[in-house]
Write a protein that holds these residues in place. Structure first.
Motif, PDB file in Angstrom:
ATOM      1  N   LEU A 297      29.795  62.830  28.034  1.00 38.03           N
ATOM      2  CA  LEU A 297      31.366  62.535  28.237  1.00 38.03           C
ATOM      3  C   LEU A 297      31.937  63.940  28.149  1.00 38.03           C
ATOM      4  N   GLU A 298      33.280  64.026  28.657  1.00 35.66           N
ATOM      5  CA  GLU A 298      33.977  65.293  28.623  1.00 35.66           C
ATOM      6  C   GLU A 298      35.416  64.621  28.369  1.00 35.66           C
ATOM      7  N   SER A 299      36.347  65.621  27.866  1.00 33.27           N
ATOM      8  CA  SER A 299      37.485  65.374  27.600  1.00 33.27           C
ATOM      9  C   SER A 299      38.381  65.941  28.845  1.00 33.27           C
ATOM     10  N   TRP A 300      39.409  65.099  29.431  1.00 27.97           N
ATOM     11  CA  TRP A 300      40.426  65.445  30.170  1.00 27.97           C
ATOM     12  C   TRP A 300      41.843  65.672  29.528  1.00 27.97           C
ATOM     13  N   CYS A 301      42.568  66.366  29.933  1.00 32.62           N
ATOM     14  CA  CYS A 301      43.982  66.398  29.493  1.00 32.62           C
ATOM     15  C   CYS A 301      44.855  65.994  30.388  1.00 32.62           C
ATOM     16  N   GLY A 302      46.089  65.806  29.970  1.00 32.26           N
ATOM     17  CA  GLY A 302      46.952  65.207  31.022  1.00 32.26           C
ATOM     18  C   GLY A 302      48.378  65.011  29.965  1.00 32.26           C
ATOM     19  N   PHE A 303      49.301  63.991  30.757  1.00 34.45           N
ATOM     20  CA  PHE A 303      50.407  63.947  29.943  1.00 34.45           C
ATOM     21  C   PHE A 303      51.037  62.445  29.806  1.00 34.45           C
ATOM     22  N   TYR A 304      51.632  62.160  28.885  1.00 30.64           N
ATOM     23  CA  TYR A 304      52.199  60.593  28.782  1.00 30.64           C
ATOM     24  C   TYR A 304      53.505  60.996  29.362  1.00 30.64           C
ATOM     25  N   ASN A 317      60.575  60.448  28.092  1.00 29.86           N
ATOM     26  CA  ASN A 317      59.599  61.044  27.106  1.00 29.86           C
ATOM     27  C   ASN A 317      58.349  61.317  27.446  1.00 29.86           C
ATOM     28  N   ILE A 318      58.269  62.708  27.319  1.00 24.17           N
ATOM     29  CA  ILE A 318      56.834  63.182  27.859  1.00 24.17           C
ATOM     30  C   ILE A 318      56.238  63.866  26.617  1.00 24.17           C
ATOM     31  N   ASP A 319      54.703  63.662  26.546  1.00 26.82           N
ATOM     32  CA  ASP A 319      53.939  64.037  25.549  1.00 26.82           C
ATOM     33  C   ASP A 319      52.681  64.632  26.206  1.00 26.82           C
ATOM     34  N   MET A 320      52.055  65.691  25.522  1.00 21.47           N
ATOM     35  CA  MET A 320      50.561  65.577  25.757  1.00 21.47           C
ATOM     36  C   MET A 320      49.453  64.802  25.586  1.00 21.47           C
ATOM     37  N   ALA A 321      48.518  64.706  26.474  1.00 26.77           N
ATOM     38  CA  ALA A 321      47.436  63.355  25.992  1.00 26.77           C
ATOM     39  C   ALA A 321      46.173  64.092  26.466  1.00 26.77           C
ATOM     40  N   SER A 322      45.148  63.422  25.759  1.00 31.55           N
ATOM     41  CA  SER A 322      44.021  63.773  26.286  1.00 31.55           C
ATOM     42  C   SER A 322      42.934  62.697  26.155  1.00 31.55           C
ATOM     43  N   ALA A 323      41.848  62.232  26.836  1.00 30.60           N
ATOM     44  CA  ALA A 323      41.143  61.307  26.790  1.00 30.60           C
ATOM     45  C   ALA A 323      39.625  61.633  27.113  1.00 30.60           C
ATOM     46  N   ALA A 324      38.676  60.747  26.606  1.00 36.75           N
ATOM     47  CA  ALA A 324      37.367  61.029  27.028  1.00 36.75           C
ATOM     48  C   ALA A 324      36.975  60.382  28.383  1.00 36.75           C
ATOM     49  N   PHE A 325      36.217  61.095  29.323  1.00 36.99           N
ATOM     50  CA  PHE A 325      35.943  60.518  30.674  1.00 36.99           C
ATOM     51  C   PHE A 325      34.457  60.678  30.643  1.00 36.99           C
ATOM     52  N   ILE A 326      33.621  59.971  31.473  1.00 32.49           N
ATOM     53  CA  ILE A 326      32.611  59.844  31.810  1.00 32.49           C
ATOM     54  C   ILE A 326      32.205  61.258  32.625  1.00 32.49           C
ATOM     55  N   GLU A 327      31.435  62.326  32.380  1.00 33.50           N
ATOM     56  CA  GLU A 327      31.040  63.434  33.100  1.00 33.50           C
ATOM     57  C   GLU A 327      30.628  63.174  34.356  1.00 33.50           C
TER      58      GLU A 327
END
Length: 985
Positions: A297-304, A317-327
């Motif tokens: 797994l790896e983390s991807w960053c993004g936004f809400y 409403n904008i916020d930073m987000a991150s989630a686990a993705f399959i590499e």
């Protein structure tokens, strides 16, 4: 409390008739004006709070609530539009003493059904207490479109289940027909059934034919498979922007949800094309370099991103987000990471196969053995045989060919690792086999299953940002998204500000805390959300006379365990408890796999030694990595033996810290039934709308099983204060209910007894009775903090659970209807508050976050409803998340200052530490109790393909059990002595 049963069938509900209001006999009817009740004679002169100015009188003295609702036999909520013309929201006096009338299938409140058009408690005004300051919020002002928005229904034939394919079809349609049939309109599409335009299309219904290439055929050079679709577009409705404008201006209470949904879709349209959408968030490996989390797994960053109605108008409403993705690795490399070993040379065990199958099931892979074809498949499973043994029929005569031969002859591809199994793709009837070495994982697949501890730690490192860094990243995201250049925003006439909203906030004062008179410091004023136990003694320190210790850690010798117990006992003494230095029996050492045997041995040996007197406390030393031992121990102690236990990890036994011992002593005291501290205003009877009449404060939460657990029940927990006026001790009850059911089923229930007839019960009723037993008085006011409810469930939860509270009260005594205030507590939101000037150290705590006590009820809050953001805690690391409190129902007529101060002050009474906490303690305790109860489910060995698996929770369904409804097996009952204390701490 006289317990007279109210005879009612399962079809009977209650009608509260406001025109029959009668004041409670227990106190002056005038006292109910504006929710203020005359305090007891002894405290009349001391009603005003020492730490704050008195609450201003409410401006809305005669507000009436136009709400109610109906419920089907099954408990499903059926919303219906109101049959009456809407009136400006007004509010009645509290409903104490209202007449109760039985009716079938109908619950009405305020003489009016609760419908989707009804409004919740209106804002009674704005708070004024505290030191004023300015904070910045991650909300960006959005202009309201001037054009009316049109909604069209989309039907695609043949039907497509994939949103991305649907989007590809509509994108091609727009490319072909925008300038002609669509009248130059650029529509926004939700990926399913709805299309939206600014201005009308030149038709009300039209059918188009669209051809697109199959996205999974993967042909890079050469002819690709083309599919043809029919797309019918039909006019449905027009969304009125004038209505939305009036709602945002506070002139109407009913928000046009469809208009808000359309604008949300419009502003998401471009991001959906640029990024990988997950819910309301967008991710990309280009935002920040992905970080490995382990096991493939790896983390991807993004936004809400979400559009919200606020007092300042439309807000993005904008916020930073991150989630686990399959590499996106070659499958063999992914499997090696998943198992943490070399799979090319070593054979796979049965447990390895189970882990690979679980890890790859449902994952999309692309083939790499065909030069110009990258065809994509979804993995269905794993072959039980290695590749070298796999054969399959190649014709009707069942001529068999090996997978190795087939790949060599068909593609000229020699399979190297023939000891590995193949991936099974396609359906069971026509399964296809793919060698692992010929497959690569497709990029952009979010991992939705449970992360392990190491992965969670790695992901938290990525997400944990200091406030200044998070604020800068949010601003960069807004600039990068370039909403001013967004063709969809332009089409719909929307402009987005690039500046964070500046909001007026107030910093509420910390409350004074009372400690025992015998300590050097008898009271304490916390500084920046924290204090300590130095020179203080617990206000109600308990006595521990009979205790024992079980040691499950092999590395802890008996003399070390004895030394630790002595230190802990001394800390309890110093903190204000009485703690017998000698255990009832010598410290007992046992193996972790003998937990039940060890606990029962200690229980019975101690009972014999004390001639029938039960142990008051069991100290337990656990290995640092103890698997299911902790949960098994708590289940046995609390549901079988009735033992109060305190667990300590081996690492703390070897490295004894005074701070650790002090915190453990706080937990032990409340588990014994004591109090650590109370609010000075509580014992001085100075808390508005709590100190005047007996008040019970509830906390409720439902925890759901993790993704991937399809049958495990949800767990509901309710706690309630058992002391008044202190409101510090909370008893807790738990129950299992249907999988992912959010409405708490066991708040109130009835069942037929062959002897007694209709019998009433449920968690609310039981806790009201225990309050009466503990205090000698029945509650005359109810404050109910409900955690874990999303905005879309507000109406359902309020309707169902307020009804249950009403019926629980009525079942105890005719005409017993104490006024209720129902508040939802939300932590899973994306509003963040930042200091106006990060360099001004007086406006931040040590972590750079806003100060504890910061409250906001203007500008970024709801246009008409009674909500506020409160950051009640000091930050430790990362950016503090304020809690969002939404008062859905308020028969006690709290002022804004009243409910905000009460909530903030309660956050300083959390029993487990000397810090103010981020959400109000009753909600926090309910969460802890629900989490604890998951350990009570019967353990069983889960098996996959006949292989032994890990220990899991049995979620067998049985007939109607009365323990959670919906056919869910009830949890084992808590022992009576456990129920009475804060066992979950």
């Amino acid at each position: 409390m006289p317990i007279r049963q109210m005879k009612e069938t399962s079809e009977t509900h209650l009608v509260i008739k406001p025109n029959l209001l009668q004041p409670l006999k227990q106190h002056n009817p005038k006292a109910l004006q504006n929710g203020k009740v005359s305090p007891p004679a002894t405290a009349t002169a001391a009603v005003q709070s020492q730490a704050s100015s008195p609450s201003p009188p409410s401006k809305n003295r005669s507000r009436r609530r136009n709400r109610g609702g109906r419920k089907s036999d099954q408990g499903d909520i059926c919303m219906r539009p109101s049959s009456r013309p809407r009136k400006p929201p007004v509010q009645t006096s509290p409903v104490a003493g209202t007449e109760i009338v039985a009716v079938n299938h109908q619950m009405q409140m305020g003489g009016h059904g609760l419908s989707k058009n009804s409004n919740f408690a209106p804002r009674p005004g704005f708070g004024t207490l505290g030191t004023k300051c300015i904070v910045k919020a991650n909300h960006f002002l959005a202009d309201l479109p001037t054009k009316d928005l049109n909604h069209y229904d989309v039907t695609i034939t043949p039907e497509v289940s994939s949103k991305s394919v649907n989007r590809a079809i509509i994108a091609e349609l727009v490319r072909l027909y925008k300038e002609s049939d669509l009248g130059t309109r650029l529509p926004a599409y939700d990926g399913r059934k709805s299309l939206y335009t600014a201005g009308e299309l030149p038709f009300t219904w039209k059918e188009f034919t669209v051809k697109i290439f199959d996205e999974d055929d993967g042909i890079i050079n050469g002819p690709r498979r083309e599919r043809s679709y029919k797309v019918a577009i039909k006019f449905v409705a027009r969304a009125n922007m004038h209505h939305l404008g009036e709602f945002l201006a506070g002139k109407r209470a009913d928000g046009p949800q469809e208009a808000l949904q359309i604008l949300d879709i419009v502003l998401r349209e471009l991001s959906v094309k640029r990024f990988c959408p997950v819910g309301r968030s967008f991710f990309s490996p280009d935002v920040k370099t992905p970080q490995r989390l382990g096991e493939g797994l790896e983390s991807w960053c993004g936004f809400y991103q979400s559009i919200r109605p606020t007092q300042m108008g439309l807000s993005l409403n904008i916020d930073m987000a991150s989630a686990a993705f399959i590499e996106p690795l070659p499958v063999i490399e992914f499997v090696a990471q998943l198992l943490g070993k070399d799979v090319l040379s070593k054979p796979l065990s049965d447990s390895d196969r189970v882990k690979i199958k679980k890890g790859l099931r449902g994952v999309k892979v692309e083939v790499t053995h065909r030069a110009n074809v990258r065809r994509k498949y979804r993995v269905a499973g794993l072959t039980t045989q290695p590749t070298r043994e796999l054969m399959f029929p190649v014709d009707e005569n069942s001529t068999m060919k090996s997978v190795i031969e087939y790949f060599q002859e068909m593609y000229g591809f020699t399979i190297q690792h023939t000891h590995l199994p193949c991936l099974q793709v396609g359906n069971q009837k026509k399964a296809s086999y793919l060698p692992m070495e010929a497959c690569k994982i497709v990029e952009g697949q979010r991992y939705t299953k449970r992360l392990n501890e190491k992965q969670i730690t790695a992901l938290l490192k990525v997400t944990c940002q200091r406030p200044r860094d998070r604020e800068n990243d949010i601003l960069k995201t807004v600039q990068h998204n370039a909403y001013d250049q967004d063709p969809y925003a332009k089409e719909f006439g929307m402009n987005i500000s690039e500046k964070l909203a500046s909001v007026e906030a107030r910093i509420l004062p910390a409350p004074w805390l009372k400690y025992h008179e015998n300590g050097k410091e008898k009271d304490c004023l916390p500084q920046v959300g924290q204090w300590n136990m130095m020179n203080k003694k617990m206000i109600n320190g308990m006595t521990v006379s009979r205790w024992a210790c079980v040691n499950f850690s092999r590395s802890v010798q008996e003399n070390v365990a004895r030394g630790f117990c002595n230190e802990l006992g001394q800390m309890c003494e110093v903190s204000g408890m009485e703690f017998n230095p000698e255990p009832v029996i010598p410290i007992y050492s046992a193996r972790p796999d003998q937990v039940e045997k060890a606990l029962k041995h200690v229980y019975h040996t101690a009972m014999n030694k004390t001639k029938g007197k039960e142990l008051e406390l069991l100290l337990v030393i656990l290995p640092d990595n103890n698997g299911s031992l902790y949960g098994d121990l708590k289940r046995i102690c609390e549901t079988e033996l009735g033992l109060i236990s305190q667990c300590c990890l081996t690492k703390h036994v070897f490295k004894i810290s005074k701070q650790y011992l002090a915190n453990v002593s706080l937990k032990i005291n409340v588990k014994m039934g004591g109090r650590n501290t109370v609010l000075l205003d509580a014992i001085s009877c100075r808390i508005p709308l709590v100190s005047d009449i007996p008040t019970i404060i509830f906390g409720a939460d439902v925890t759901h099983p993790e993704n991937g657990e399809e049958s495990s029940p949800s767990i509901a927990a309710v706690v309630a204060s058992q002391d008044w006026p202190e409101v510090t001790k909370y008893a807790g009850l738990v129950c299992a209910q249907a999988h992912r059911q959010e409405l708490i089923q066991d708040l109130y229930k009835t069942w037929q007894d062959p002897v007694r007839g209709t019998v009433s019960g449920g968690m609310i009723r039981d806790l009201l009775i225990s309050f009466r037993k503990a205090t000698g008085q029945k509650p005359l006011r109810i404050i109910f903090y409900r955690d874990g409810v999303s905005e879309g469930q507000f109406y359902q939860v309020l309707l169902y659970e307020l009804d249950a509270i009403r019926k629980a009260c009525a079942s105890l005594e005719p005409n017993y209807q104490p006024p209720v205030t129902f508040i939802v507590v939300q932590k899973r939101h994306h509003t963040r508050l930042f200091a106006n000037n990060h360099r001004d150290k007086s406006s931040t705590d040590r972590s750079g976050n806003i100060l504890p006590g910061t409250v906001v009820d203007t500008k970024i809050c709801h246009p008409t409803e009674f909500d506020f953001y409160l950051c009640s805690h000091a930050g430790i690391q990362g950016t503090s998340r304020p809690a969002h409190y939404h008062v859905l129902w308020d028969e006690n007529n709290f002022t804004a200052d009243g409910i905000q101060s009460l909530t903030n002050n309660l956050c300083y009474t959390y029993a487990r530490c000397t810090r103010s906490v981020s959400i109000v303690p009753p909600a926090y305790y309910a969460h802890l109790a629900a989490f604890r109860a998951r350990f009570y489910m019967e353990p069983e060995i889960m098996q996959d393909n006949g292989s032994p698996g890990k220990k899991g929770a049995k979620a067998t369904t049985v007939g109607d059990s009365g323990g959670g409804g919906g056919g869910v097996k009830p949890l084992p009952a808590l022992k009576e002595n456990v129920k009475r204390v804060m066992f979950y701490c």
